[in-house]
Design a protein around this motif. Structure first.
Motif, PDB file in Angstrom:
ATOM      1  N   ALA A 227      -7.084  -1.430  -3.187  1.00  0.00           N
ATOM      2  CA  ALA A 227      -5.874  -0.933  -3.735  1.00  0.00           C
ATOM      3  C   ALA A 227      -5.001  -0.560  -2.635  1.00  0.00           C
ATOM      4  CB  ALA A 227      -6.457   0.171  -4.672  1.00  0.00           C
ATOM      5  N   ASN A 228      -5.453   0.252  -1.504  1.00  0.00           N
ATOM      6  CA  ASN A 228      -4.441   0.877  -0.566  1.00  0.00           C
ATOM      7  C   ASN A 228      -3.887  -0.195   0.338  1.00  0.00           C
ATOM      8  OD1 ASN A 228      -5.210   3.336  -1.836  1.00  0.00           O
ATOM      9  ND2 ASN A 228      -6.320   4.107   0.007  1.00  0.00           N
ATOM     10  N   VAL A 229      -4.532  -1.212   0.679  1.00  0.00           N
ATOM     11  CA  VAL A 229      -3.913  -2.271   1.412  1.00  0.00           C
ATOM     12  C   VAL A 229      -2.694  -2.959   0.634  1.00  0.00           C
ATOM     13  CG1 VAL A 229      -4.370  -4.505   2.409  1.00  0.00           C
ATOM     14  CG2 VAL A 229      -6.035  -2.729   2.886  1.00  0.00           C
ATOM     15  N   LEU A 230      -3.147  -3.180  -0.689  1.00  0.00           N
ATOM     16  CA  LEU A 230      -1.885  -3.595  -1.415  1.00  0.00           C
ATOM     17  C   LEU A 230      -0.825  -2.827  -1.424  1.00  0.00           C
ATOM     18  CD1 LEU A 230      -0.855  -5.981  -3.345  1.00  0.00           C
ATOM     19  CD2 LEU A 230      -1.646  -4.471  -5.189  1.00  0.00           C
ATOM     20  N   LEU A 231      -0.898  -1.493  -1.727  1.00  0.00           N
ATOM     21  CA  LEU A 231       0.165  -0.447  -1.699  1.00  0.00           C
ATOM     22  C   LEU A 231       0.963  -0.498  -0.306  1.00  0.00           C
ATOM     23  CD1 LEU A 231      -1.583   2.482  -3.757  1.00  0.00           C
ATOM     24  CD2 LEU A 231       0.243   0.978  -4.510  1.00  0.00           C
ATOM     25  N   GLN A 232       0.105  -0.512   0.628  1.00  0.00           N
ATOM     26  CA  GLN A 232       0.851  -0.529   1.828  1.00  0.00           C
ATOM     27  C   GLN A 232       1.637  -2.084   2.256  1.00  0.00           C
ATOM     28  OE1 GLN A 232       1.270   1.999   3.520  1.00  0.00           O
ATOM     29  NE2 GLN A 232      -0.125   3.163   2.243  1.00  0.00           N
ATOM     30  N   ALA A 233       1.105  -2.929   1.818  1.00  0.00           N
ATOM     31  CA  ALA A 233       1.987  -4.207   1.856  1.00  0.00           C
ATOM     32  C   ALA A 233       3.047  -4.248   0.734  1.00  0.00           C
ATOM     33  CB  ALA A 233       0.997  -5.522   1.246  1.00  0.00           C
ATOM     34  N   MET A 234       3.226  -3.482   0.063  1.00  0.00           N
ATOM     35  CA  MET A 234       4.040  -3.536  -1.066  1.00  0.00           C
ATOM     36  C   MET A 234       5.097  -2.319  -0.582  1.00  0.00           C
ATOM     37  SD  MET A 234       3.549  -6.026  -2.893  1.00  0.00           S
ATOM     38  CE  MET A 234       4.966  -6.196  -3.941  1.00  0.00           C
ATOM     39  N   HIS A 235       4.824  -1.564  -0.025  1.00  0.00           N
ATOM     40  CA  HIS A 235       5.681  -0.162   0.549  1.00  0.00           C
ATOM     41  C   HIS A 235       6.219  -0.312   2.013  1.00  0.00           C
ATOM     42  CE1 HIS A 235       3.805   2.171  -2.887  1.00  0.00           C
ATOM     43  NE2 HIS A 235       4.942   1.669  -3.455  1.00  0.00           N
ATOM     44  N   GLN A 236       5.395  -1.245   2.716  1.00  0.00           N
ATOM     45  CA  GLN A 236       5.890  -1.096   4.194  1.00  0.00           C
ATOM     46  C   GLN A 236       6.827  -2.245   4.507  1.00  0.00           C
ATOM     47  OE1 GLN A 236       5.268   1.098   6.191  1.00  0.00           O
ATOM     48  NE2 GLN A 236       3.754   2.441   4.966  1.00  0.00           N
ATOM     49  N   PRO A 237       7.604  -2.346   5.313  1.00  0.00           N
ATOM     50  CA  PRO A 237       8.651  -3.445   5.643  1.00  0.00           C
ATOM     51  C   PRO A 237       7.656  -4.553   6.329  1.00  0.00           C
ATOM     52  CG  PRO A 237       8.858  -1.609   7.264  1.00  0.00           C
ATOM     53  CD  PRO A 237       8.126  -0.976   6.372  1.00  0.00           C
ATOM     54  N   CYS A 238       7.554  -5.768   5.637  1.00  0.00           N
ATOM     55  CA  CYS A 238       6.865  -6.974   6.103  1.00  0.00           C
ATOM     56  C   CYS A 238       7.381  -8.061   5.300  1.00  0.00           C
ATOM     57  CB  CYS A 238       5.341  -6.647   6.093  1.00  0.00           C
ATOM     58  SG  CYS A 238       4.798  -6.254   4.539  1.00  0.00           S
ATOM     59  N   GLU A 239       6.770  -9.276   5.539  1.00  0.00           N
ATOM     60  CA  GLU A 239       6.677 -10.383   4.938  1.00  0.00           C
ATOM     61  C   GLU A 239       5.322 -10.924   4.540  1.00  0.00           C
ATOM     62  OE1 GLU A 239       9.711 -13.601   5.657  1.00  0.00           O
ATOM     63  OE2 GLU A 239      10.517 -11.979   7.006  1.00  0.00           O
ATOM     64  N   PRO A 240       4.749 -10.176   3.530  1.00  0.00           N
ATOM     65  CA  PRO A 240       3.136 -10.649   3.450  1.00  0.00           C
ATOM     66  C   PRO A 240       2.981 -12.175   3.412  1.00  0.00           C
ATOM     67  CG  PRO A 240       3.882  -8.772   1.770  1.00  0.00           C
ATOM     68  CD  PRO A 240       5.222  -9.424   2.264  1.00  0.00           C
ATOM     69  N   SER A 241       3.687 -13.084   2.570  1.00  0.00           N
ATOM     70  CA  SER A 241       3.444 -14.236   2.343  1.00  0.00           C
ATOM     71  C   SER A 241       3.529 -15.091   3.766  1.00  0.00           C
ATOM     72  CB  SER A 241       4.565 -14.924   1.633  1.00  0.00           C
ATOM     73  OG  SER A 241       5.740 -15.007   2.038  1.00  0.00           O
ATOM     74  N   ARG A 242       3.869 -14.594   5.009  1.00  0.00           N
ATOM     75  CA  ARG A 242       3.933 -15.237   6.172  1.00  0.00           C
ATOM     76  C   ARG A 242       2.915 -14.613   7.293  1.00  0.00           C
ATOM     77  NH1 ARG A 242      10.403 -16.269   7.413  1.00  0.00           N
ATOM     78  NH2 ARG A 242      11.105 -17.443   5.622  1.00  0.00           N
ATOM     79  N   MET A 243       2.119 -13.661   6.871  1.00  0.00           N
ATOM     80  CA  MET A 243       1.245 -13.036   7.686  1.00  0.00           C
ATOM     81  C   MET A 243      -0.090 -13.964   7.918  1.00  0.00           C
ATOM     82  SD  MET A 243       1.901  -8.900   6.454  1.00  0.00           S
ATOM     83  CE  MET A 243       0.178  -8.409   7.291  1.00  0.00           C
ATOM     84  N   SER A 244      -0.252 -13.720   9.193  1.00  0.00           N
ATOM     85  CA  SER A 244      -1.666 -14.692   9.523  1.00  0.00           C
ATOM     86  C   SER A 244      -2.722 -13.895   9.245  1.00  0.00           C
ATOM     87  CB  SER A 244      -1.534 -15.129  11.145  1.00  0.00           C
ATOM     88  OG  SER A 244      -1.743 -13.909  11.673  1.00  0.00           O
ATOM     89  N   SER A 245      -3.806 -14.490   9.476  1.00  0.00           N
ATOM     90  CA  SER A 245      -5.303 -13.987   8.892  1.00  0.00           C
ATOM     91  C   SER A 245      -5.451 -12.439   9.954  1.00  0.00           C
ATOM     92  CB  SER A 245      -6.386 -14.771   9.365  1.00  0.00           C
ATOM     93  OG  SER A 245      -6.352 -15.729   8.129  1.00  0.00           O
ATOM     94  N   ALA A 246      -5.090 -12.935  11.252  1.00  0.00           N
ATOM     95  CA  ALA A 246      -5.072 -11.879  12.220  1.00  0.00           C
ATOM     96  C   ALA A 246      -4.371 -10.692  11.981  1.00  0.00           C
ATOM     97  CB  ALA A 246      -4.894 -12.273  13.839  1.00  0.00           C
TER      98      ALA A 246
END
Length: 377
Positions: A227-246
């Protein structure tokens, strides 16, 4: 005097409370609850690593009223054990993790999401994926998984310190239902074979109990992490679809520091110990506020900023330390990173405006519901 124990459902900004204590009262006594609270990273680490700080016993009066199988499980969990028995139970837990195979997280996520366009991320994914990953990793059959998965929330009642008569009855019932499946399955695992002697029977019981313990731990801690990882992914500036496994692994690590699901743990002292200039005495109860330690400015620069690139994020205390450090550390991080990578690679994700309420728990900050809209890419 301030009550240092509070329900996470009642406090909008617990980190503001922790920051104030880090600055003003890093070692504080709560006379109403008769417990010390420790907030600094160094002090929490010292207690986590100290042989003078033991895991508190579950309420003896309550536990004595459990049935035989439930007492067997509760009495052999490495998570709750102290020396000398802890070494034996921890060895069994390590053997279990050695046998745990990586599950296909992306496929499990697809099964859970299905054709939904809108879903409660907590109920649909967070509350099920971690337990599914454990059972799949041990090769449980689809039929057994279908029977055991709905029992996850009830299993967590084993960890309650003061159980009501109804909770005692439910713990007996759910452990009685789960134990035969676990015992039968582990007897079929080639890497976990044992003989039939008295010592082997005890080893078998410890393995069974700690696999049930893995399922218990996966339900709340795993749910909170996803839950918390998803919330940070949606609230922080980033492009989740382009993030690598690392990059996702680094994101998970920083979430565990910045917004961990488990906020505190408890110890009881078996001898006097000096912490932060204050003497705590034998028999004292201590609340280790790990979420505060994870934002200690003495350890982390810019602690209130979310920064996956921070060089020392991995010294957070979300998994504890010392003899009771969480054995599921690598499993949990890989599971969460795999779930996030698959989610944003396969779906467009939108988080509608909403207030996030939290479960009425003292030790864990767990979102009760997160409404998410998804569209298959």
């Amino acid at each position: 005097m301030e009550n240092l124990l509070f329900l996470q459902s009642d406090v909008a900004e617990p980190f503001a409370v922790y920051a104030r204590h880090l600055l003003q009262r890093p070692v504080a006594w709560d006379p109403a609850n008769r417990i010390w609270a420790v907030y600094r990273h160094a002090d929490c680490m010292r207690l986590l690593q100290s042989e003078a700080a033991h895991i508190p016993a579950l309420n003896p009066g309550s536990e004595s009223r459990l049935g035989e199988t439930a007492r067997l499980v509760a009495g052999r969990l490495a998570r709750l054990a102290n020396p000398p028995s802890h070494v034996f139970f921890r060895r069994g837990l390590t053997r279990l993790f050695d046998q745990l195979q990586p599950a296909r997280i992306a496929d499990l996520l697809d099964e859970l999401v299905g054709d939904a366009r809108q879903l409660d991320w907590v109920e649909t994914v967070c509350a099920k994926l971690p337990m599914l990953a454990v059972m799949k990793g041990f090769g449980f059959s689809g039929e057994d998984i279908e029977r055991l998965l709905p029992l996850g929330a009830r299993l967590t009642q084993v960890m309650l310190p003061n159980k009501s008569p109804q909770q005692l009855a439910d713990v007996d019932a759910v452990i009685g239902a789960v134990y035969p499946f676990v015992d039968r399955h582990l007897r079929q695992c080639s890497g976990l074979q044992a003989g039939e002697g008295e010592g082997d029977a005890e080893a078998r019981a410890a393995l069974n109990a700690n696999l049930i313990g893995m399922l218990i731990q996966s339900v709340d801690a795993g749910r909170g992490l996803l839950a918390n990882v998803l919330l940070q992914a949606m609230h922080q500036p980033c492009e989740p679809s382009r993030m690598s496994s690392a990059e996702w692994r680094a994101w998970v690590t920083e979430t565990l520091r910045f917004d961990p699901p488990i906020h505190n743990t408890r110890r009881v002292l078996i001898e006097d110990i000096e912490i932060g200039g204050t003497w705590l005495r034998k028999g004292d109860a201590v609340l280790l506020v790990l979420a505060a330690a994870n934002r200690d400015p003495a350890v982390f620069e810019r602690p209130v900023e979310f920064d996956p690139g921070r060089v020392n994020n991995d010294v957070h205390l979300a998994f504890g330390a010392g003899m009771h450090h969480c054995a599921a550390k690598e499993f949990a991080q890989a599971m969460a990173a795999g779930a996030m990578s698959a989610l944003f690679a396969r779906y467009r994700v939108r988080l509608p405006a909403q207030e996030i309420a939290h479960a009425p728990l003292v030790n864990a900050r767990l979102a009760r519901r997160i409404l998410v809209e998804v569209e298959r890419v």
